[in-house]
Design a protein around this motif. Structure first.
Motif, PDB file in Angstrom:
ATOM      1  N   MET A 128       0.466   2.616  -4.413  1.00 12.84           N
ATOM      2  CA  MET A 128       1.051   2.735  -3.231  1.00 12.84           C
ATOM      3  C   MET A 128       0.997   1.319  -2.766  1.00 12.84           C
ATOM      4  N   ARG A 129       2.089   0.891  -1.819  1.00 15.99           N
ATOM      5  CA  ARG A 129       2.428  -0.215  -1.343  1.00 15.99           C
ATOM      6  C   ARG A 129       1.679  -0.562   0.051  1.00 15.99           C
ATOM      7  N   ILE A 130       1.397  -1.787   0.308  1.00 16.91           N
ATOM      8  CA  ILE A 130       0.664  -1.995   1.454  1.00 16.91           C
ATOM      9  C   ILE A 130       1.123  -1.447   2.804  1.00 16.91           C
ATOM     10  N   GLY A 131       2.366  -1.557   3.054  1.00 16.22           N
ATOM     11  CA  GLY A 131       3.130  -0.912   4.220  1.00 16.22           C
ATOM     12  C   GLY A 131       2.707   0.482   4.285  1.00 16.22           C
ATOM     13  N   ASP A 132       2.860   1.226   3.168  1.00 12.50           N
ATOM     14  CA  ASP A 132       2.743   2.777   3.290  1.00 12.50           C
ATOM     15  C   ASP A 132       1.177   3.010   3.616  1.00 12.50           C
ATOM     16  N   VAL A 133       0.150   2.354   2.977  1.00 15.14           N
ATOM     17  CA  VAL A 133      -1.114   2.480   3.170  1.00 15.14           C
ATOM     18  C   VAL A 133      -1.378   2.226   4.762  1.00 15.14           C
ATOM     19  N   ALA A 134      -0.716   1.263   5.130  1.00  7.62           N
ATOM     20  CA  ALA A 134      -1.084   0.848   6.779  1.00  7.62           C
ATOM     21  C   ALA A 134      -0.499   1.854   7.467  1.00  7.62           C
ATOM     22  N   HIS A 135       0.646   2.371   7.280  1.00  5.94           N
ATOM     23  CA  HIS A 135       1.346   3.513   8.154  1.00  5.94           C
ATOM     24  C   HIS A 135       0.494   4.719   8.045  1.00  5.94           C
ATOM     25  N   ARG A 136      -0.116   5.172   6.974  1.00  6.35           N
ATOM     26  CA  ARG A 136      -0.571   6.368   6.655  1.00  6.35           C
ATOM     27  C   ARG A 136      -2.151   6.322   7.139  1.00  6.35           C
ATOM     28  N   ALA A 137      -2.634   5.063   7.169  1.00  3.05           N
ATOM     29  CA  ALA A 137      -4.001   4.947   7.829  1.00  3.05           C
ATOM     30  C   ALA A 137      -4.071   4.642   9.074  1.00  3.05           C
ATOM     31  N   GLY A 138      -2.705   4.043   9.648  1.00  3.07           N
ATOM     32  CA  GLY A 138      -2.790   3.860  11.040  1.00  3.07           C
ATOM     33  C   GLY A 138      -3.462   2.576  11.668  1.00  3.07           C
TER      34      GLY A 138
ATOM     35  N   ARG B 219       0.950  -6.187  -3.585  1.00  6.09           N
ATOM     36  CA  ARG B 219      -0.256  -5.443  -3.709  1.00  6.09           C
ATOM     37  C   ARG B 219       0.150  -3.825  -3.641  1.00  6.09           C
ATOM     38  N   THR B 220      -0.845  -3.304  -4.361  1.00  2.51           N
ATOM     39  CA  THR B 220      -0.756  -1.636  -4.819  1.00  2.51           C
ATOM     40  C   THR B 220      -2.038  -1.121  -4.342  1.00  2.51           C
TER      41      THR B 220
END
Length: 135
Positions: free
Chosen positions: A1-11, A36-37
């Motif tokens: 999962m890419r950094i933007g996806d993690v950031a979005h889903r984790a808030g 990063r993944t």
């Protein structure tokens, strides 16, 4: 999962994720192009890190506690760290309460000045002239 996806889903922001990595709180893999993944589990870890920060813990303290999270076994040292942090916060709260009380007193004095607290009220501005007139 890419950094933007993690950031979005984790808030959180991507900047926060990079900080967590710098502090050793979170780990990522790198693609051949250097991106990063993260595993899916990174979302839950980031949320836990946020809870620690909300509780007033520093990243250094969180780093000390994460091995217990990773193993699922709390150590006596972890409980001691948590108790020490709680005591630190309690002391800080007491210090803040004392500062607030002192400020409340100053506000009261400002609203209700007395000669005891306000030098300007101890003597009228014309007192020196009255003293010269009586001598």
């Amino acid at each position: 999962m890419r950094i933007g996806d993690v950031a979005h889903r984790a808030g959180v922001s991507t900047r926060a994720l990079r900080y967590y990595e710098e502090q050793g709180l979170l780990h990522s893999e790198r693609t051949l192009s250097g991106q990063r993944t993260y595993p899916e589990s990174a979302i839950e870890r980031v949320k836990l890190i946020q809870q620690f920060f909300t509780a007033g813990l520093s990243s250094r303290t969180v780093l000390q506690l994460l091995p217990c999270v990773d193993t699922g076994q709390a150590s006596p040292e972890a409980f001691e760290i948590l108790q020490t942090e709680r005591d630190r916060i309690t002391t800080a709260m007491a210090d803040l309460a004392a500062a607030r009380d002192a400020l409340d007193q100053m506000i009261h004095i400002a609203h209700h000045p007395t000669p005891e607290h306000c030098p300007a009220l101890r003597e009228t501005p014309w007192a020196p002239y009255e003293a010269r007139a009586t001598t």
